[in-house]
Design a protein around this motif. Sequence first.
Motif: not given
Length: 168
Positions: A99-103, A131-134, A148-160
């Motif tokens: 997986x690369x940023x352009x993808x 993703x963590x490195x991009x 934190x990861x234990x908080x239930x949600x898994x974070x966002x990618x481009x705010x989604x």
Amino acid sequence: NHPGRAFRTGEGVQKSQHTWTVEQLEMKLLKLASLNVLTDELLEDVGQLTAEVSDWFVNDFGFKNDSEIFNGNGTTEMQGILDAATAARIDVARTGAGIVLDDVINMWTCLWSRSLPNARWYVNPKVFIELIKMTVGNQPIFIPPATGVGGGLWGTLFGTPLVPIEQA
């Protein structure tokens, strides 16, 4: 599809008549079953049997439904959204292995703008390593959850929101 379309006409010009084709959809419902092997000891303990079997069926049926929603063949299963024959699938040209940023950017730009409020990224948990490195410039594209990861949600990618699933 919906049965209407907006169009412009000139002042005093007769509106053109449009005809619409409506498709008939046939749906066959198939039974969903689960088979579990039970021990003699479990058969003798009705309370434990009820608790365990209920849990097994919920997990089996949930996994099967999720699996078909994403990868179903459309004949003996639901039509999966990742099947090339569905309108839900959008393929983008890959720029390399892994997986690369352009993808990620190519996938993001294919998203219909009206879908943004309800959009989710469904990912295999293994993609977090990449993703963590991009970043775009010095800004990360993946934002871990504030709790934190234990908080239930898994974070966002481009705010989604990102949702890790086994079926991805």
